[in-house]
Design an enzyme around this catalytic site. Structure first.
Site, PDB file in Angstrom:
ATOM      1  N   ASP A   1       0.860  -1.186   0.000  1.00 51.01           N
ATOM      2  CA  ASP A   1       0.000   0.000   0.000  1.00 51.01           C
ATOM      3  C   ASP A   1       0.899   1.239   0.000  1.00 51.01           C
ATOM      4  OD1 ASP A   1      -1.677   2.092   0.680  1.00 51.01           O
ATOM      5  OD2 ASP A   1      -2.825   0.939   2.156  1.00 51.01           O
ATOM      6  N   HIS A   2       0.916   1.922  -1.124  1.00 56.43           N
ATOM      7  CA  HIS A   2       1.865   3.027  -1.283  1.00 56.43           C
ATOM      8  C   HIS A   2       1.470   4.256  -0.460  1.00 56.43           C
ATOM      9  CE1 HIS A   2       5.408   4.579  -2.925  1.00 56.43           C
ATOM     10  NE2 HIS A   2       5.134   4.598  -4.214  1.00 56.43           N
ATOM     11  N   ARG A   3       0.293   4.213   0.174  1.00 58.84           N
ATOM     12  CA  ARG A   3      -0.051   5.318   1.070  1.00 58.84           C
ATOM     13  C   ARG A   3       0.837   5.285   2.307  1.00 58.84           C
ATOM     14  NH1 ARG A   3      -6.193   4.184   2.213  1.00 58.84           N
ATOM     15  NH2 ARG A   3      -5.199   2.159   2.519  1.00 58.84           N
TER      16      ARG A   3
END
Ligand code: CAO
Length: 431
Positions: free
Chosen positions: A401-403
């Protein structure tokens, strides 16, 4: 003898009956599935704790049921056949009829729906509220039809379906392509043209499990920005260790697979990089770090993908992890996995290597933040200490999850894992 609903699992207070799998007069066996239930989390069948002849059935499709609800009565059941354990809800699945009360939507026609007036938000489950925050859905507009005025998933589906039709200005009723009446979809609907004009077609209802899988994949895909990073590990050491351990474990009837060793070894990397074992609560802007390591393993079953969870992998030795992996995979394939077996995972491993494929990009099993893909180990030429050597190389794919995880963290994690797999020793596989 009365057959009542067993404990539905932690945190599951109610379920909806999807279908009744037996009829009055049937002779049923112990563990034979009698009803299929749907909860917020999964679809599962309930096995009978007794054998006997079905005398009366007290539930029907669409009923809301709870732990202890009387499902049916049996004649000629023997108490000696009672399971000693509390039976658990078991495995998925079968085709599901559209839930009653859902709007019938002809392809192309606008569903009949009156949105709530807005202002006050009716009570709703945390999952629904979280989805609303993530997607910006205004729950105050959703008509609540649940018990006590609660918003249920079906209410959200009806509202979204109506919004979709409004947004895409669907043709007026009567302009149908001839497609059968459709149930409300959990996904944004794409208008389909009539494909039968190009050649013969066949329509087939997908199972409830397939719909659940689709919904989960879609939720993950639309709410989580995915990045996938690839690497490969030389498994020479790990495979030699596996062979040695399997010789020792043969007398106990345990055969360790590569998956079991990797699942076990992985927990060291998760401990070194705790964010990979966390969940992101976007509603509060917090990361939820877990001090337990419950690893989900994707299992290919005749009904579709299931992800049973091996608990506390870091505290078990690899033989226990391997045995549990084998049992859970078998239960999943036989539709006997319980709802509890499918819950609480902190990280997922998906191994398609046995099917002979190369690298792939797995979709994160939300609310987890990362997933590891294993592909086919192949003998490859590599240069080692200036010399050409042939090595069994395992391709790895890590989606995250690149968040909450930056590319550099992804790189550090996968390198840690590769180093760990390449230098694995028996000490790494102890409980
Ligand atoms: N590379 C090469 N061969 C592999 C391999 C890999 N990565 N993984 C497994 N194999 C081979 C092994 O040779 C094994 O035979 P051996 O007995 O000689 O070791 C054989 O495949 C069978 O392995 P298995 O499938 O019985 O056991 P497993 O523990 O490796 O895998 C499970 C268990 C549940 C992961 C697997 O059966 C399965 O269902 N995989 C599919 C998962 C899936 O569908 N993922 C997609 C989800 S979407 O992301």
């Amino acid at each position: 003898m009365d057959v009542k609903l067993p404990n539905l699992g932690d945190g599951v207070s109610a379920a909806t009956v999807l279908s009744v799998l037996v009829s009055v007069g049937d002779i049923i066996a112990v563990d034979q599935p009698i009803v299929e239930l749907e909860t917020d989390k999964a679809v599962a069948s309930i096995p009978s704790p007794h054998s006997g002849k079905v005398q009366a059935i007290l539930v029907k499709s669409g009923d809301t049921v709870r732990t202890g609800t009387l499902v049916l009565t049996l004649e000629g059941a023997s108490k000696t056949e009672l399971s000693s354990d509390t039976p658990k809800a078991a495995a998925p699945v079968a085709p599901k009829a559209p839930a009653s009360g859902q709007p019938s939507v002809s392809a192309g026609s606008a569903p009949v729906y009156t949105p709530a007036s807005g202002g006050t938000v009716a009570p709703a489950s945390p999952a629904i509220r979280r989805m609303a925050v993530l997607t910006g859905l205004d729950l105050a507009r959703v008509e609540a039809t649940g018990r006590g005025g609660r918003i249920e998933w079906e209410d959200v589906q009806r509202y979204v379906t109506w919004l979709q039709h409004a947004a895409f200005q669907a043709p007026q009723a009567g302009a149908s392509t001839g497609a059968p009446v459709a149930a409300a979809s959990p996904f944004p609907l794409v208008e389909l043209e009539d494909m039968s004009k190009y050649g013969p077609v066949r329509r087939e209802k997908v199972s409830s499990l397939r719909q659940k899988i689709g919904k989960k994949m879609w939720e993950s895909w639309v709410t989580v920005p995915h990045v996938t990073q690839f690497d490969e590990a030389d498994l020479s050491n790990l495979m030699a260790l596996r062979e040695k351990m399997n010789k020792k474990l043969k007398s106990k009837g345990v055969k360790l697979t590569v998956t079991a060793l990797i699942v076990k070894a992985l927990t060291q990397s998760l401990k070194a990089f705790p964010v990979f074992n966390s969940s992101y609560d976007a509603a509060t802007g917090e990361l939820i770090f877990k001090s337990y390591y419950h690893i989900g393993v994707a299992v290919d079953t005749p009904s579709g993908l299931m992800v049973p969870v091996i608990r506390d992998v870091d505290q078990k030795d690899v033989a226990a992890v391997g045995a549990e992996l084998g049992q859970l995979a078998e239960k999943a394939r036989n539709r006997q996995v319980s709802l509890d077996d499918l819950k609480g995972g902190t990280f997922t491993v998906s191994n398609l290597g046995g099917l002979g494929v190369g690298p792939f990009t797995p979709i994160i099993n939300v609310p987890e933040v990362a997933i590891l893909a294993l592909s086919k180990t192949v003998m490859k030429p590599v240069i080692e200490n200036g010399k050409l050597a042939e090595k069994p190389m395992l391709p790895l794919g890590l989606s995250y999850d690149h968040r909450v995880i930056d590319g550099a963290d992804g790189a550090r994690f996968i390198r840690h894992l590769v180093d760990g797999l390449q230098s694995i020793s028996e000490a790494d596989l102890e409980g």
